[in-house]
Design a protein around this motif. Structure first.
Motif, short mmCIF file in Angstrom:
data_model
loop_
_atom_site.label_atom_id
_atom_site.label_comp_id
_atom_site.label_asym_id
_atom_site.label_seq_id
_atom_site.Cartn_x
_atom_site.Cartn_y
_atom_site.Cartn_z
N VAL A 23 0.85 -1.19 0.00
CA VAL A 23 0.00 0.00 0.00
C VAL A 23 0.89 1.24 0.00
CG1 VAL A 23 -1.87 -1.15 1.24
CG2 VAL A 23 -0.11 0.09 2.53
N ILE A 24 0.27 2.38 -0.28
CA ILE A 24 0.93 3.67 -0.07
C ILE A 24 0.25 4.29 1.14
CG2 ILE A 24 1.79 5.74 -1.25
CD1 ILE A 24 2.64 3.23 -2.61
N ASN A 25 0.54 5.52 1.45
CA ASN A 25 0.06 6.06 2.72
C ASN A 25 -1.38 6.55 2.71
OD1 ASN A 25 0.59 8.25 1.12
ND2 ASN A 25 1.78 9.39 2.64
N ILE A 84 2.73 -6.35 5.44
CA ILE A 84 2.17 -5.12 4.87
C ILE A 84 3.38 -4.28 4.48
CG2 ILE A 84 0.80 -3.05 5.25
CD1 ILE A 84 -0.90 -5.55 5.28
N ALA A 85 3.60 -4.12 3.18
CA ALA A 85 4.75 -3.37 2.68
C ALA A 85 4.27 -1.99 2.25
CB ALA A 85 5.39 -4.11 1.51
N VAL A 86 4.67 -0.97 3.00
CA VAL A 86 4.27 0.40 2.69
C VAL A 86 5.29 0.99 1.72
CG1 VAL A 86 3.70 2.66 3.62
CG2 VAL A 86 3.25 0.61 4.98
N GLY A 87 4.81 1.41 0.57
CA GLY A 87 5.71 1.86 -0.49
C GLY A 87 6.12 3.30 -0.43
N CYS A 88 6.16 3.86 0.78
CA CYS A 88 6.63 5.22 0.98
C CYS A 88 7.20 5.30 2.39
CB CYS A 88 5.50 6.23 0.78
SG CYS A 88 4.11 5.97 1.90
N ASN A 112 1.79 5.86 9.09
CA ASN A 112 0.80 6.07 10.14
C ASN A 112 -0.61 5.67 9.71
OD1 ASN A 112 1.05 8.31 8.41
ND2 ASN A 112 0.00 9.64 9.85
N ASN A 113 -0.77 5.22 8.47
CA ASN A 113 -2.06 4.69 8.02
C ASN A 113 -2.24 3.23 8.37
OD1 ASN A 113 0.12 4.46 6.05
ND2 ASN A 113 -1.37 3.45 4.72
N ASN A 146 8.47 -0.18 5.66
CA ASN A 146 8.27 1.04 4.88
C ASN A 146 9.36 1.15 3.83
OD1 ASN A 146 10.50 1.89 6.42
ND2 ASN A 146 9.71 3.95 6.65
N THR A 147 9.37 2.29 3.15
CA THR A 147 10.32 2.51 2.05
C THR A 147 11.05 3.82 2.32
OG1 THR A 147 8.79 1.35 0.56
CG2 THR A 147 10.55 2.65 -0.46
N PRO A 148 12.13 3.76 3.06
CA PRO A 148 12.80 4.99 3.46
C PRO A 148 13.87 5.44 2.47
CG PRO A 148 13.83 3.15 4.58
CD PRO A 148 12.73 2.56 3.71
#
Length: 338
Positions: A51-53, A71-75, A79-80, A95-97
């Motif tokens: 997902v994204i944020n 859950i891989a956050v692409g940004c 916090n979502n 996340n994607t730092p």
């Protein structure tokens, strides 16, 4: 662990083409919209969900994903995602730092330049065939004191750029990097000293419970009168009502924001619906007020939005997914391994 199926949300054609090429050995599903409960029947057998944020990964959704382990956050921001519930269900969150550090830092400095030179006002005047200089005499960055709140990667890059303009820098951070400070030529100081001694204050904090409304009326009372304020981090770290009050009181000479509180409502122009609260409506109205002020410059959360950053974002996100599949998770921000 064995991964067969991966779902990607908030996925445009470029992202779809990229992941289709690099994850060809897996069953992939792509959705242009954000994750919602209506998608659960289609993705409940996915081991990984990207997902994204903007996608709300809530308890109701998580509890209906028995196969999901990542859950891989692409940004950068996450916090979502309800990290506590993910932990309860053995779901790892990454996340994607780092993909937009240079982009956001450069945008921060560009906002400083635009704000101090009244570029946003001058541009609108010129387009309206008005070439008066009245009220737009600018100020230079050289020899000004920049106050940086938060010296993570982006904050440090802003300092590096600011030093190139001949600025003096004071910084506040819970985690001080003294060797870097010596190398870049800036000083750490208590927050009150940074607020009181800076001509320009730039905020670089993650959005957490601890940083919610970090900039508020009490802290604005401590700023150097006539200071400029920049926020390219997250909207929630600033109390919007307090910013307006600070401008009205003359504590702040000008404000530049790339982020707003509850900015998704502004971006979607969505103020009618059963899920809109009175507090959100108030914040929307305050944001509309900011948008109409001459002493406020707002950009639509584009600090990260460069070709180079998008390329890096996709690459880092892919590496994070592959690392999990290979049993070596990286960029973990919460949850736990099942």
């Amino acid at each position: 662990m064995q991964v067969k199926k991966i779902a990607f949300f908030e996925c445009d054609k470029k992202r779809q083409a990229y992941f289709s090429e690099h994850l060809s050995g897996f069953e992939l599903e792509f959705y242009a919209d954000k994750l919602g409960e209506q998608h659960v029947p289609s993705v409940k057998d996915c081991q990984i969900i990207s997902v994204i944020n903007y996608s709300p990964v809530t308890r109701n959704i998580i509890e209906q994903l028995p196969e999901t382990k990542l859950i891989a956050v692409g940004c950068t921001g996450f916090n979502n995602v309800d990290l506590k519930v993910c932990e309860e269900h053995g779901i790892l969150v990454t996340n994607t730092p780092g993909y937009s550090d240079d982009a956001v830092a450069e945008h921060t400095v560009s906002l400083m330049l635009m704000l101090l030179r009244h570029a946003h006002t001058a541009l609108l005047r010129a387009k309206d065939n008005q070439f008066s200089w009245k009220g737009i005499r600018g100020r230079q960055l050289k020899d000004k004191t920049l106050g940086i709140i938060g010296t993570g990667k982006i904050g440090l890059k802003v300092i590096e750029l600011a030093r190139g303009f001949g600025m003096n820098v004071l910084a506040y951070s819970r985690n001080q990097k003294t060797e870097v400070a010596t190398k870049l030529g800036f000083s750490y100081a208590p927050l009150e000293k940074v607020l009181a001694g800076s001509d320009i204050i730039s905020l670089h904090l993650a959005a957490t419970q601890a940083t919610y409304h970090f900039i508020n009326q009490e802290r604005l009372l401590k700023v150097k009168p006539g200071a400029f304020f920049i926020n390219t981090s997250r909207g929630e770290v600033c109390d919007t009502k307090a910013l307006i009050w600070g401008l009205d009181q003359g504590l702040l000479r000008g404000v530049a924001l790339d982020v707003l509180e509850d900015e998704k409502i502004c971006q979607e122009n969505r103020v009618v619906g059963p899920d809109i609260t009175a507090a959100q409506l108030e914040t929307y109205a305050l944001n509309q007020h900011l948008l109409r002020r001459d002493d406020v410059l707002i950009t639509p959360h584009i600090g990260w939005f460069t070709e180079e950053a998008i390329t890096d974002m996709l690459s880092i996100h892919l590496d994070t997914i592959l690392a999990f599949i290979q049993g070596n998770p990286c960029h973990v921000v919460g949850g736990r391994k099942g």
